[in-house]
Design a protein around this motif. Structure first.
Motif, PDB file in Angstrom:
ATOM      1  N   THR A 119      49.483  83.311  58.192  1.00 25.47           N
ATOM      2  CA  THR A 119      50.523  84.295  58.479  1.00 25.47           C
ATOM      3  C   THR A 119      51.124  84.897  57.215  1.00 25.47           C
ATOM      4  O   THR A 119      51.268  86.113  57.106  1.00 25.47           O
ATOM      5  N   GLY A 120      51.492  84.087  56.267  1.00 22.36           N
ATOM      6  CA  GLY A 120      52.098  84.581  55.039  1.00 22.36           C
ATOM      7  C   GLY A 120      51.194  85.526  54.281  1.00 22.36           C
ATOM      8  O   GLY A 120      51.637  86.549  53.754  1.00 22.36           O
ATOM      9  N   GLU A 121      49.914  85.181  54.244  1.00 22.19           N
ATOM     10  CA  GLU A 121      48.932  86.017  53.562  1.00 22.19           C
ATOM     11  C   GLU A 121      48.745  87.347  54.288  1.00 22.19           C
ATOM     12  O   GLU A 121      48.808  88.416  53.677  1.00 22.19           O
ATOM     13  N   LEU A 122      48.522  87.291  55.585  1.00 21.87           N
ATOM     14  CA  LEU A 122      48.264  88.504  56.348  1.00 21.87           C
ATOM     15  C   LEU A 122      49.461  89.443  56.386  1.00 21.87           C
ATOM     16  O   LEU A 122      49.313  90.664  56.347  1.00 21.87           O
ATOM     17  N   ALA A 123      50.658  88.882  56.434  1.00 23.36           N
ATOM     18  CA  ALA A 123      51.869  89.705  56.476  1.00 23.36           C
ATOM     19  C   ALA A 123      52.366  90.062  55.070  1.00 23.36           C
ATOM     20  O   ALA A 123      53.359  90.768  54.933  1.00 23.36           O
ATOM     21  N   ARG A 124      51.672  89.552  54.054  1.00 25.21           N
ATOM     22  CA  ARG A 124      52.048  89.809  52.649  1.00 25.21           C
ATOM     23  C   ARG A 124      53.506  89.444  52.362  1.00 25.21           C
ATOM     24  O   ARG A 124      54.239  90.182  51.718  1.00 25.21           O
ATOM     25  N   ILE A 125      53.893  88.289  52.859  1.00 26.45           N
ATOM     26  CA  ILE A 125      55.266  87.806  52.688  1.00 26.45           C
ATOM     27  C   ILE A 125      55.453  87.298  51.265  1.00 26.45           C
ATOM     28  O   ILE A 125      54.624  86.555  50.747  1.00 26.45           O
ATOM     29  N   THR A 126      56.561  87.716  50.654  1.00 25.43           N
ATOM     30  CA  THR A 126      56.885  87.292  49.298  1.00 25.43           C
ATOM     31  C   THR A 126      58.264  86.620  49.298  1.00 25.43           C
ATOM     32  O   THR A 126      58.973  86.637  50.308  1.00 25.43           O
TER      33      THR A 126
END
Length: 95
Positions: free
Chosen positions: A18-25
């Motif tokens: 999820t973090g990767e796909l949503a580009r969460i920083t």
């Protein structure tokens, strides 16, 4: 509040991607409406260092989510609230 959806926990793969796909920083604030046991929030906070807010109606899952956050050591980044997702009013800072 009406039951909007049954608790259906995200798989480890979904949580991991999820973090990767949503580009969460670390600059993001993630809201999880119907956060269940908090596994997604705790994982994102741990791996991405982003702030997270979970809203859950079922008090049993609110406690489980809080326990997961504590277990992962991300209490400084994650807030779990007991409430109705249909009445959340303060999500203007959400990613």
């Amino acid at each position: 509040a009406p039951k909007l959806a049954p608790f259906n926990p995200s798989s480890a793969e979904v949580v991991a991607r999820t973090g990767e796909l949503a580009r969460i920083t670390e600059d993001d604030v993630v809201y999880d409406l119907g956060c269940g046991d908090g596994r997604l929030l705790a994982s994102l906070a741990s791996e991405r260092r982003c702030r997270c807010v979970g809203i859950e109606y079922d008090p049993v899952y609110v406690e489980r989510a809080k326990e997961e956050v504590e277990y992962r050591g991300v209490g400084d980044l994650v807030e779990v609230r007991h409430g109705d997702v249909c009445e959340v009013a303060d999500i203007e800072d959400a990613a």
